[in-house]
Scaffold this motif. Sequence first.
Motif, mmCIF file in Angstrom:
data_model
loop_
_atom_site.group_PDB
_atom_site.id
_atom_site.type_symbol
_atom_site.label_atom_id
_atom_site.label_comp_id
_atom_site.label_asym_id
_atom_site.label_seq_id
_atom_site.Cartn_x
_atom_site.Cartn_y
_atom_site.Cartn_z
ATOM 1 N N ALA A 127 -7.872 -1.783 -40.529
ATOM 2 C CA ALA A 127 -6.614 -1.218 -41.017
ATOM 3 C C ALA A 127 -6.857 0.102 -41.745
ATOM 4 C CB ALA A 127 -5.925 -2.211 -41.939
ATOM 5 N N ILE A 128 -7.938 0.188 -42.521
ATOM 6 C CA ILE A 128 -8.230 1.405 -43.269
ATOM 7 C C ILE A 128 -8.536 2.561 -42.328
ATOM 8 C CG2 ILE A 128 -9.917 2.472 -44.822
ATOM 9 C CD1 ILE A 128 -10.098 -0.228 -46.257
ATOM 10 N N GLY A 129 -9.274 2.289 -41.267
ATOM 11 C CA GLY A 129 -9.667 3.353 -40.346
ATOM 12 C C GLY A 129 -8.776 3.519 -39.141
ATOM 13 N N ARG A 130 -7.626 2.858 -39.154
ATOM 14 C CA ARG A 130 -6.794 2.810 -37.944
ATOM 15 C C ARG A 130 -6.441 4.198 -37.415
ATOM 16 N NH1 ARG A 130 -2.353 -0.815 -39.346
ATOM 17 N NH2 ARG A 130 -3.816 -2.472 -38.824
ATOM 18 N N LYS A 131 -6.159 5.157 -38.307
ATOM 19 C CA LYS A 131 -5.759 6.479 -37.841
ATOM 20 C C LYS A 131 -6.893 7.196 -37.113
ATOM 21 C CE LYS A 131 -2.139 7.251 -41.274
ATOM 22 N NZ LYS A 131 -1.667 8.112 -42.391
ATOM 23 N N ASN A 132 -8.129 6.779 -37.384
ATOM 24 C CA ASN A 132 -9.260 7.419 -36.718
ATOM 25 C C ASN A 132 -9.452 6.918 -35.290
ATOM 26 O OD1 ASN A 132 -9.949 8.938 -38.980
ATOM 27 N ND2 ASN A 132 -11.155 7.281 -39.845
ATOM 28 N N TRP A 133 -8.911 5.740 -34.995
ATOM 29 C CA TRP A 133 -9.051 5.201 -33.633
ATOM 30 C C TRP A 133 -7.709 4.601 -33.187
ATOM 31 C CZ3 TRP A 133 -12.806 3.519 -37.365
ATOM 32 C CH2 TRP A 133 -12.409 2.433 -38.127
ATOM 33 N N LEU A 134 -6.663 5.420 -33.375
ATOM 34 C CA LEU A 134 -5.318 4.931 -33.064
ATOM 35 C C LEU A 134 -5.186 4.557 -31.598
ATOM 36 C CD1 LEU A 134 -2.485 4.435 -34.124
ATOM 37 C CD2 LEU A 134 -1.940 6.832 -33.663
ATOM 38 N N PHE A 135 -5.894 5.286 -30.723
ATOM 39 C CA PHE A 135 -5.811 4.995 -29.292
ATOM 40 C C PHE A 135 -7.208 4.660 -28.776
ATOM 41 C CE2 PHE A 135 -2.394 8.024 -30.215
ATOM 42 C CZ PHE A 135 -1.304 7.250 -29.841
ATOM 43 N N ALA A 136 -7.327 3.547 -28.084
ATOM 44 C CA ALA A 136 -8.622 3.139 -27.544
ATOM 45 C C ALA A 136 -8.956 3.884 -26.262
ATOM 46 C CB ALA A 136 -8.640 1.627 -27.278
ATOM 47 N N GLY A 137 -7.969 4.460 -25.602
ATOM 48 C CA GLY A 137 -8.209 5.195 -24.363
ATOM 49 C C GLY A 137 -7.995 4.340 -23.132
ATOM 50 N N SER A 138 -8.449 3.097 -23.174
ATOM 51 C CA SER A 138 -8.281 2.189 -22.039
ATOM 52 C C SER A 138 -8.512 0.771 -22.532
ATOM 53 C CB SER A 138 -9.277 2.511 -20.923
ATOM 54 O OG SER A 138 -10.605 2.230 -21.353
ATOM 55 N N GLN A 139 -8.145 -0.193 -21.711
ATOM 56 C CA GLN A 139 -8.381 -1.583 -22.086
ATOM 57 C C GLN A 139 -9.871 -1.871 -22.178
ATOM 58 O OE1 GLN A 139 -5.804 -4.499 -20.429
ATOM 59 N NE2 GLN A 139 -7.362 -6.086 -20.373
ATOM 60 N N ALA A 140 -10.659 -1.296 -21.279
ATOM 61 C CA ALA A 140 -12.112 -1.485 -21.334
ATOM 62 C C ALA A 140 -12.683 -0.897 -22.621
ATOM 63 C CB ALA A 140 -12.781 -0.836 -20.125
ATOM 64 N N GLY A 141 -12.155 0.274 -23.033
ATOM 65 C CA GLY A 141 -12.604 0.867 -24.283
ATOM 66 C C GLY A 141 -12.250 0.009 -25.481
ATOM 67 N N ALA A 142 -11.079 -0.606 -25.461
ATOM 68 C CA ALA A 142 -10.668 -1.486 -26.559
ATOM 69 C C ALA A 142 -11.554 -2.723 -26.626
ATOM 70 C CB ALA A 142 -9.205 -1.880 -26.381
ATOM 71 N N THR A 182 -14.665 -2.884 -25.624
ATOM 72 C CA THR A 182 -15.945 -2.423 -26.155
ATOM 73 C C THR A 182 -15.868 -2.259 -27.669
ATOM 74 O OG1 THR A 182 -16.478 -1.279 -24.093
ATOM 75 C CG2 THR A 182 -17.667 -0.578 -26.062
ATOM 76 N N ALA A 183 -14.760 -1.705 -28.164
ATOM 77 C CA ALA A 183 -14.579 -1.549 -29.607
ATOM 78 C C ALA A 183 -14.588 -2.905 -30.299
ATOM 79 C CB ALA A 183 -13.274 -0.816 -29.889
ATOM 80 N N ALA A 184 -13.940 -3.901 -29.696
ATOM 81 C CA ALA A 184 -13.929 -5.244 -30.286
ATOM 82 C C ALA A 184 -15.344 -5.811 -30.381
ATOM 83 C CB ALA A 184 -13.035 -6.168 -29.457
ATOM 84 N N LEU A 185 -16.137 -5.588 -29.335
ATOM 85 C CA LEU A 185 -17.521 -6.052 -29.339
ATOM 86 C C LEU A 185 -18.317 -5.377 -30.452
ATOM 87 C CD1 LEU A 185 -19.920 -7.571 -28.095
ATOM 88 C CD2 LEU A 185 -20.169 -5.688 -26.474
ATOM 89 N N LEU A 186 -18.153 -4.062 -30.588
ATOM 90 C CA LEU A 186 -18.892 -3.333 -31.621
ATOM 91 C C LEU A 186 -18.439 -3.741 -33.018
ATOM 92 C CD1 LEU A 186 -19.013 0.207 -29.971
ATOM 93 C CD2 LEU A 186 -20.900 -1.410 -30.245
ATOM 94 N N PHE A 187 -17.135 -3.969 -33.187
ATOM 95 C CA PHE A 187 -16.650 -4.451 -34.471
ATOM 96 C C PHE A 187 -17.232 -5.828 -34.792
ATOM 97 C CE2 PHE A 187 -12.887 -1.484 -34.238
ATOM 98 C CZ PHE A 187 -13.205 -0.801 -35.407
ATOM 99 N N SER A 188 -17.372 -6.663 -33.783
ATOM 100 C CA SER A 188 -17.960 -7.990 -33.999
ATOM 101 C C SER A 188 -19.367 -7.864 -34.560
ATOM 102 C CB SER A 188 -17.980 -8.788 -32.683
ATOM 103 O OG SER A 188 -16.683 -8.995 -32.184
ATOM 104 N N VAL A 189 -20.154 -6.972 -33.958
ATOM 105 C CA VAL A 189 -21.544 -6.801 -34.383
ATOM 106 C C VAL A 189 -21.623 -6.185 -35.771
ATOM 107 C CG1 VAL A 189 -23.722 -5.642 -33.878
ATOM 108 C CG2 VAL A 189 -22.395 -6.652 -32.022
ATOM 109 N N THR A 190 -20.924 -5.063 -35.972
ATOM 110 C CA THR A 190 -21.060 -4.348 -37.239
ATOM 111 C C THR A 190 -20.467 -5.127 -38.411
ATOM 112 O OG1 THR A 190 -19.039 -3.089 -36.742
ATOM 113 C CG2 THR A 190 -21.151 -2.085 -36.150
ATOM 114 N N SER A 191 -19.351 -5.823 -38.197
ATOM 115 C CA SER A 191 -18.763 -6.586 -39.300
ATOM 116 C C SER A 191 -19.609 -7.805 -39.643
ATOM 117 C CB SER A 191 -17.332 -7.008 -38.969
ATOM 118 O OG SER A 191 -17.292 -7.987 -37.952
#
Length: 259
Positions: A183-198, A200-209
């Motif tokens: 939520a804090i960084g939402r404006k930095n990644w408001l658009f994922a670009g594609s479903q595949a990109g989203a 991938t972002a979910a996977l990376l968030f899983s790892v980093t969090s």
Amino acid sequence: MGVRLREHPCNVFDFCRYHISHRIDAFLQAKDYHGYVNADALNVYDHLFASGAIIEVGCWAHCRRKFYEAKESDPARAHLALARIRQLYAVEAEAKQLIAAHQFQGSAADALRQRLRQEQALPVVTSLCQWLQEEETRVLPKSPMGQAMAYALRHWQALTRYVGDGFLDIDNNLAERTLRHIAIGRKNWLFAGSQAGAQTAALLFSVTSTCHRHRLDAFAYLHDVLQRLAHDPQPSPEALRNWLPDRWQPPPAEPADSS
């Protein structure tokens, strides 16, 4: 969502375009999953609990928020309810301190937490339930206080389920805190670009969090694991498990150059 496994806690994000029931089912593999789900009381989750295989655990933080929102229009009742809820959290704080002091882990920590809840929290929720049932008839149903009371009583079984099991949490704040980073960084990644990109972002968030949850430097972790994968592109399942954030050990420091 935060997945609470006693020995291997982790955070898992999944992408879905809409917050709808069949996406939740797919994520949980609801036909096979048996266990607890700690969540707020959105009706999109209601179908999960119909068979009894998945057990609902309520969130006292969400319940408390209802009474907090009612304190301007009905301060006396609101402050009484908030004080009782504060008592429940005081029990959790005491349990946390004792567990840390005795260095309890796993089932020992759960047993201590359950004992304190039975001794101290159970009388509070019993008294609060009786008060809610008595006072609900004296407030307007659509008033903020009436809605707060109706919410608490409607979800009472789920809200008080944690009292009987030291493994369960009093709220789902762990998941809320994990989502706050997005939520804090939402404006930095408001658009994922594609479903595949989203995805991938979910996977990376899983790892980093999950790294954050285990107090690891996410960059150091990813740098090391990617190097290991480069040297061993097809690691064994056991090696992969040992590379997960909850088990990962940083490589030994290289000896200083004596020259």
